[in-house]
Design an enzyme around this catalytic site. Sequence first.
Site, PDB file in Angstrom:
ATOM      1  N   HIS A  57     -54.325  71.684 -10.544  1.00 38.53           N
ATOM      2  CA  HIS A  57     -53.293  72.532 -11.268  1.00 38.53           C
ATOM      3  C   HIS A  57     -51.902  72.084 -11.060  1.00 38.53           C
ATOM      4  O   HIS A  57     -51.646  71.511  -9.907  1.00 38.53           O
ATOM      5  CB  HIS A  57     -53.573  74.003 -10.299  1.00 38.53           C
ATOM      6  CG  HIS A  57     -54.505  74.771 -10.959  1.00 38.53           C
ATOM      7  ND1 HIS A  57     -54.737  76.299 -11.059  1.00 38.53           N
ATOM      8  CD2 HIS A  57     -55.954  74.438 -11.191  1.00 38.53           C
ATOM      9  CE1 HIS A  57     -56.005  76.555 -11.151  1.00 38.53           C
ATOM     10  NE2 HIS A  57     -56.599  75.408 -11.458  1.00 38.53           N
ATOM     11  N   GLU A  59     -49.121  73.414  -9.751  1.00 40.50           N
ATOM     12  CA  GLU A  59     -48.598  73.803  -8.532  1.00 40.50           C
ATOM     13  C   GLU A  59     -49.131  72.906  -7.370  1.00 40.50           C
ATOM     14  O   GLU A  59     -48.490  72.302  -6.438  1.00 40.50           O
ATOM     15  CB  GLU A  59     -48.929  75.411  -8.200  1.00 40.50           C
ATOM     16  CG  GLU A  59     -48.292  76.355  -9.333  1.00 40.50           C
ATOM     17  CD  GLU A  59     -49.379  76.643 -10.368  1.00 40.50           C
ATOM     18  OE1 GLU A  59     -49.411  77.891 -10.561  1.00 40.50           O
ATOM     19  OE2 GLU A  59     -50.228  75.870 -10.597  1.00 40.50           O
ATOM     20  N   CYS A  87     -52.108  81.339 -10.184  1.00 42.02           N
ATOM     21  CA  CYS A  87     -53.388  81.786  -9.869  1.00 42.02           C
ATOM     22  C   CYS A  87     -53.954  82.341  -8.415  1.00 42.02           C
ATOM     23  O   CYS A  87     -52.876  81.793  -7.365  1.00 42.02           O
ATOM     24  CB  CYS A  87     -54.629  80.948 -10.511  1.00 42.02           C
ATOM     25  SG  CYS A  87     -54.872  79.518  -9.450  1.00 42.02           S
ATOM     26  N   CYS A  90     -53.500  78.926  -6.179  1.00 42.69           N
ATOM     27  CA  CYS A  90     -52.178  78.299  -6.249  1.00 42.69           C
ATOM     28  C   CYS A  90     -51.404  78.995  -5.460  1.00 42.69           C
ATOM     29  O   CYS A  90     -50.391  78.630  -4.668  1.00 42.69           O
ATOM     30  CB  CYS A  90     -51.674  78.024  -7.490  1.00 42.69           C
ATOM     31  SG  CYS A  90     -52.571  76.727  -8.347  1.00 42.69           S
TER      32      CYS A  90
END
Length: 158
Positions: A57, A59, A87, A90
Site C-alpha cells: 500500500h 502508506e 485501511c 496502514c
Amino acid sequence: MSLTTPGSPSPMERALELARKARDEDEVPVGAVVLKDGAVIGTGYNRREQDQDPLAHAEIMAIREAATKLGSWRLEGCDLFVTLEPCPMCLAACQQSRVSRVVYGATDPKGGALSLGYRVHEDARTHHRFQVEEALDPRCGAILSEFFRNKRQRSTSG
C-alpha cells in the site's frame, strides 16, 4: 532530502502526483508522502498488482522509505499525507512506526479504518497515540472514482 519550499507542491499535491503514477501503472491510485521538519523523507504509491504483495500500500511504501532514510523504525515527529483514508493495516503501521500525524484527502467508507470504527490512533491501551486529520480534497476522491469507473467500463465492453 527535498525540502518543501514556497512554490513547491504541498505534501497532498505531491501525494496526488504519486496517485497519478499509480493510476498510470494500472494500480489503485493512492499516493503517500512522509515529512519530517518540512523535508520529504518518504514517498510511496500502491504497487500491490506489480509486486504481487498484499502489503504494498502507498502508506507502507512511504513509511519503509522514511525509516530507511532516518535509519530508524521510529518516525517520531513525522507526518504522513495520504490521498485516501488509511485501511486498518496502514493505520496500525502508522501506530507501530510512531508517526505523529496522518492527514488524508478522501474517506473510504468500505475500507478506511476510521470509517469502519478502528481508532487505534487514539486507543489509550496502545504504546503510541497520534493525530489523524481529514483534509478532504475533491481531487483525491475524483481520481479514485475515475479509475474505478474506467475499470468497470473496460470490463463491460471487453
